[in-house]
Design a protein around this motif. Structure first.
Motif, mmCIF file in Angstrom:
data_model
loop_
_atom_site.group_PDB
_atom_site.id
_atom_site.type_symbol
_atom_site.label_atom_id
_atom_site.label_comp_id
_atom_site.label_asym_id
_atom_site.label_seq_id
_atom_site.Cartn_x
_atom_site.Cartn_y
_atom_site.Cartn_z
ATOM 1 N N MET A 1 1.008 -1.088 -0.147
ATOM 2 C CA MET A 1 0.038 0.082 -0.133
ATOM 3 C C MET A 1 1.039 1.477 -0.024
ATOM 4 N N SER A 2 2.024 1.198 0.620
ATOM 5 C CA SER A 2 2.953 2.538 0.874
ATOM 6 C C SER A 2 3.985 2.636 0.047
ATOM 7 N N ALA A 3 4.306 1.852 -0.890
ATOM 8 C CA ALA A 3 5.379 1.993 -1.525
ATOM 9 C C ALA A 3 5.536 3.424 -2.311
ATOM 10 N N PRO A 4 6.672 3.836 -2.577
ATOM 11 C CA PRO A 4 6.752 5.096 -3.095
ATOM 12 C C PRO A 4 6.112 5.144 -4.665
ATOM 13 N N PRO A 5 5.629 6.030 -4.994
ATOM 14 C CA PRO A 5 5.084 5.945 -6.365
ATOM 15 C C PRO A 5 5.883 5.976 -7.657
ATOM 16 N N LYS A 6 5.616 5.478 -8.786
ATOM 17 C CA LYS A 6 6.492 5.347 -9.794
ATOM 18 C C LYS A 6 5.972 5.961 -10.971
ATOM 19 N N ALA A 7 5.875 7.246 -10.796
ATOM 20 C CA ALA A 7 5.380 8.158 -12.227
ATOM 21 C C ALA A 7 6.327 8.042 -13.096
ATOM 22 N N GLY A 8 5.888 8.213 -14.551
ATOM 23 C CA GLY A 8 6.527 8.049 -15.576
ATOM 24 C C GLY A 8 6.286 6.820 -16.292
ATOM 25 N N GLY A 9 7.340 6.618 -17.346
ATOM 26 C CA GLY A 9 7.125 5.511 -18.183
ATOM 27 C C GLY A 9 6.677 5.727 -19.517
ATOM 28 N N LEU A 10 6.493 4.720 -20.259
ATOM 29 C CA LEU A 10 5.906 4.925 -21.684
ATOM 30 C C LEU A 10 4.474 5.280 -21.615
ATOM 31 N N PRO A 11 3.924 6.168 -22.646
ATOM 32 C CA PRO A 11 2.455 6.411 -22.518
ATOM 33 C C PRO A 11 1.643 5.083 -22.807
ATOM 34 N N HIS A 304 -1.609 2.062 -9.957
ATOM 35 C CA HIS A 304 -2.963 1.450 -10.000
ATOM 36 C C HIS A 304 -2.960 0.064 -9.443
ATOM 37 N N VAL A 305 -1.958 -0.760 -9.916
ATOM 38 C CA VAL A 305 -2.129 -2.251 -9.408
ATOM 39 C C VAL A 305 -1.931 -2.352 -7.796
ATOM 40 N N THR A 306 -1.168 -1.356 -7.252
ATOM 41 C CA THR A 306 -1.027 -1.528 -6.002
ATOM 42 C C THR A 306 -2.212 -1.056 -5.025
ATOM 43 N N THR A 307 -3.362 -0.456 -5.752
ATOM 44 C CA THR A 307 -4.371 -0.101 -5.214
ATOM 45 C C THR A 307 -5.584 -1.317 -4.864
ATOM 46 N N ALA A 308 -5.357 -2.235 -5.386
ATOM 47 C CA ALA A 308 -6.185 -3.472 -5.377
ATOM 48 C C ALA A 308 -5.671 -4.231 -4.114
ATOM 49 N N PHE A 309 -6.734 -4.919 -3.295
ATOM 50 C CA PHE A 309 -6.103 -5.581 -1.990
ATOM 51 C C PHE A 309 -6.805 -6.809 -1.938
ATOM 52 N N PRO A 310 -6.957 -7.829 -2.883
ATOM 53 C CA PRO A 310 -7.358 -9.046 -2.602
ATOM 54 C C PRO A 310 -6.424 -9.904 -1.852
ATOM 55 N N GLU A 311 -6.733 -11.147 -1.531
ATOM 56 C CA GLU A 311 -6.267 -11.914 -0.526
ATOM 57 C C GLU A 311 -4.748 -12.373 -1.114
ATOM 58 N N VAL A 312 -4.643 -12.458 -2.452
ATOM 59 C CA VAL A 312 -3.318 -12.852 -3.222
ATOM 60 C C VAL A 312 -3.450 -11.545 -4.214
#
Length: 454
Positions: A1-11, A304-312
């Motif tokens: 949940m709390s990792a530093p953001p990963k701004a940038g990269g390819l569009p 965005h992938v880090t903002t889902a919280f399923p059991e796995v």
């Protein structure tokens, strides 16, 4: 949940890029690693109160003190909100829970060395500041309104969205702790098999690690209240992923799931832009209300992938998320359990044979009942305790065949001994604490901060 953001990269110009993001996680067995993350509550030794960021012996002071060991600071608006060194991160959960996100390591022996070094450093700094550390799944004493918030902008956005959703999301954010392990996969098929096995068996990990029986200083009626909290946090981004067991499961199906998960934020120029409840699909079409006309980058997708919280959770590895936080030996036991089950082909096959005919209704039953009853749940023809003993035996054999040895020739299976004792007794850690609470603790939770602190 709390990792530093990963701004940038390819569009992002196509859905195919999102699928390739997950495909890039496939690794040959020789490159498989073990990542372990664990959170601890930080409390004032004199008052037992959760410490704030700002107070003299608070979280900010801990982060500053740890820099003597070579940790490099990560700042937000002038506040140190994380530390990084050699592939590890120290981060903060919303209520000041202190988290080590460990480096990708080759063995549980290395994991335990990493855990031991981290705890030694934090205890040294904490001893100077008059603070202690507690590993449990739920803050046993302090109510929601007495829990300070950390100065991180993403948590302000998440807090508002949590308040619009389930009843317990704020408790999840600022009053729970977990230990999790992150493991690799070789291919899409390998990912699917490991995801299915780990989703099915996550309730067994929850039962073994159940250690959150107190809320606001009283027994709450659960063995793992932390696990229960996730069932009333945010239905759009939590759960057991029933679609994972359906035909056609793969990277694309998980991408579809993530595209349906509402957004929280977009990170731009050092600031979090509130996009709570908005659609990543709209973002890909340049129609995001928060940033009209912009299209996302791969960094936005990674966030965005880090903002889902399923059991796995699937990232470029699989995250096992079902366990309560706990003491040092259980921090090493969790990765041992999952490595034993998932990193040995024979063990993975045996685990799949055990769960492959479990129905969606049975998965939901275990998810609902295990937080209340832990190993005492009646499942099919026997107690969950018996299923758990079988699972531990599979994991132990997997670790023995893996034969990752320490300097004196011992394999990793010994790290399962603490779980073996729990399973054989049928008594989870929460039950041990409840017996003390109803006995010599005289219905006070205060002794937990002395008898079970690190």
């Amino acid at each position: 949940m709390s990792a530093p953001p990963k701004a940038g990269g390819l569009p992002i110009t196509s859905k195919r890029q999102l699928i390739e993001y997950f495909e890039a996680g496939c690794k040959p067995r020789a490159d498989w690693r073990i990542g372990t993350e664990h959170e601890k509550f930080v409390f004032d030794l004199r008052t037992l109160h959760t410490v704030s960021y700002e107070q003299a012996n608070g979280i900010g002071a801990v982060l500053r003190g740890l820099q003597r060991f070579g940790w490099q600071p990560v700042e937000e608006h002038g506040n140190v909100i994380a530390l990084t060194m050699d592939g590890c991160n120290i981060t903060l959960e919303p209520g000041g829970q202190f988290e080590l996100s460990g480096a990708p390591l080759r063995s549980i022996h290395e994991t335990c060395a990493e855990v031991g070094s981290h705890l030694q450093q934090v205890k040294e700094v904490g001893g100077e500041l008059g603070i202690g550390l507690l590993g449990m799944g739920m803050n046993p004493k302090w109510p929601r309104e007495d829990t300070p918030w950390m100065p991180k902008d993403r948590y302000k956005i998440m807090r508002k969205q949590m308040e619009r959703k389930g009843k317990l999301g704020i408790d999840m954010m600022n009053r729970t702790c977990t230990v999790q392990t992150n493991l690799d996969f070789a291919s899409e098929a390998d990912m699917v098999k490991k995801l299915r096995v780990s989703l099915a068996l996550q309730p067994i990990a929850t039962a073994l690690f159940a250690d959150s029986p107190f809320t606001d200083g009283k027994a709450n009626g659960f063995m793992s209240y932390r696990s229960h909290i996730w069932t009333d946090t945010d239905p759009d981004r939590c759960g057991t992923l029933p679609f994972a067991f359906e035909n056609g499961m793969g990277f694309e199906r998980y991408v579809d799931y993530m595209l349906d998960v509402p957004m929280y934020f977009v990170y731009r120029d050092g600031e979090y832009v509130d996009a709570a409840g908005q659609s990543f699909r709209d973002f890909m079409q340049g129609k995001l209300p928060a940033l009209p006309g912009e299209i996302p980058t791969m960094g936005d997708w990674s966030d965005h992938v880090t903002t889902a919280f399923p059991e796995v959770r699937l990232k470029r590895y699989l995250e096992m998320r079902g366990a309560d936080g706990g003491p040092w030996d259980r921090l090493c036991a969790l990765p041992a359990l999952w490595v034993g089950l998932l990193y040995d082909d024979q063990a993975l096959d045996a685990a799949w044979d055990l769960v492959k005919d479990w129905t969606a209704e049975e998965h939901a039953f275990l998810r609902r009942e295990v937080p209340k009853q832990a190993l005492h749940v009646d499942f099919r023809d026997r107690k969950l305790q018996q299923w758990t003993l079988e699972v531990i035996a599979i994991a132990r054999a997997g670790l023995q065949r893996r034969a990752a040895l320490d300097r004196i020739g011992g394999d990793e299976s010994g790290f399962l001994n603490v779980l073996q004792e729990i399973a054989e007794s049928g008594k989870c850690p929460a039950e041990e604490k409840l017996e003390l609470y109803n006995g010599r603790w005289n219905r006070s939770v205060d002794p937990v901060f002395v008898e079970f602190a690190y």
